[in-house]
Write a protein that holds these residues in place. Structure first.
Motif: not given
Ligand code: C2E
Ligand code: MG
Ligand code: MG
Ligand code: MG
Length: 283
Positions: A105, A110, A271-272, A275-276, A278-279
């Motif tokens: 990662w 990441y 990982e998804q 990503k979420k 981070v938003e």
């Protein structure tokens, strides 16, 4: 007459025992095969920083998909693996896979997180325990401070000087150690005070009844205070509701883990989730 029932009762009991031990034996054999054929999976559950809402860690949790019986709970096969000694090989596989994944990662760009790995006391007691941890870090290329080892309070049943010695070496190497299921074991405060550990994980049985059971609510609060008094971090396990989260945040808990954020998931799904967050939409 009484003798008769007595004997029947005994026979029945005996058959049931045989059935149980046969089942155990066959599951033990399957476990051995699974180890040979690399049939285990590692799932990852996010650990979230209460203040920022960001994923800052993951706990690696082993999964076993039995060819006929489907997923079998670790609560069932870990004790078996501890009994028949397979836990050592299994534990090595978990540690290596978790370190490799965390390094992968980081290499993929990441934000670095800390990976927690559950340790069996059998592993901790191995003569070459420290060497094998350090070797795995070296071979996978993961920095020590991105690894956390979870031990349970049962560590308190062992020779304290020896335990402290080992924990000290880990600490100096930069590896974090947390006490899992805290509050359910028998460690004395005097013992805890002497252990170079970084984090207490509040057992989910206390978290479950926050704001429902007054005693459990008080215990959660006390563990948070205790951890901070001893200059440790505190993680709440098994957080499922917004109410529990709000309470933990208000009372200064550092990190949470639980279905509210996510159950343990395969690497791709993890990982998804990252990503979420981070938003900024996790909590
Ligand atoms: P644990 O280390 O205390 O792990 C937390 C357990 O709680 C996990 O169960 C996780 O799936 C579950 N959990 C997480 N969030 C929630 C929640 O919000 N609600 C509820 N009800 N449960 C939640 P799992 O994966 O079945 O593991 C059970 C235990 O088996 C672990 O407890 C750990 O003691 C052991 N274990 C799992 N993987 C390993 C491993 O690789 N090595 C060793 N030695 N033990 C392991
Ligand atoms: Mg754990
Ligand atoms: Mg736990
Ligand atoms: Mg546990």
């Amino acid at each position: 007459y009484t003798k008769q029932t007595g004997r029947n009762g005994y026979t029945f009991y005996n058959n049931e025992m045989n059935e149980k031990s046969r089942e155990k034996l066959s599951l033990g054999n399957d476990l051995h095969k699974a180890l040979l054929h690399d049939n285990f999976l590692l799932y990852y559950q996010p650990q979230v920083d209460v203040q920022s809402g960001q994923i800052i860690g993951a706990e690696a949790l082993i999964r076993w998909k039995h060819p006929e019986k489907g997923f079998i709970s670790p609560a069932e096969f870990i004790p078996l693996a501890e009994e028949n000694g397979l836990i050592l090989q299994m534990g090595e596989w978990v540690l290596r896979t978790a370190c490799q994944q965390n390094k992968a990662w980081q290499d993929a760009g990441y934000e670095p997180i800390r990976m927690s790995v559950n340790l069996s006391m059998h592993q901790f007691q191995q003569k070459n325990f420290i060497e094998s941890i350090l070797r795995t870090l070296e071979e996978t290329g993961l920095q020590a401070n991105y690894l956390e080892l979870e031990v349970t309070e049962s560590i308190a049943m062992y020779d304290i000087e020896n335990v402290i010695k080992k924990l000290d070496i880990l600490d100096k190497a930069g590896i974090h150690v947390s006490v899992d299921d805290f509050g359910t074991g028998y460690s004395s405060l005097n013992y805890l005070r002497r252990l170079p550990v970084h984090t207490l994980k509040i057992d989910q049985s206390f978290v479950r009844d926050i704001n429902i059971d007054w005693d459990d609510t008080a215990i959660v609060n006390s563990i948070i205070t205790l951890a901070h008094t001893l200059r440790m971090n505190v993680v709440a396990e098994g957080v499922e509701t917004q109410e529990q989260f709000a309470f933990l945040k208000e009372h200064g808990c550092d990190r949470i883990q639980g279905y509210l954020v996510s159950p343990p998931v395969p690497a791709g799904q993890f990982e998804q989730l990252v990503k979420k967050t981070v938003e900024g939409v996790t909590l």
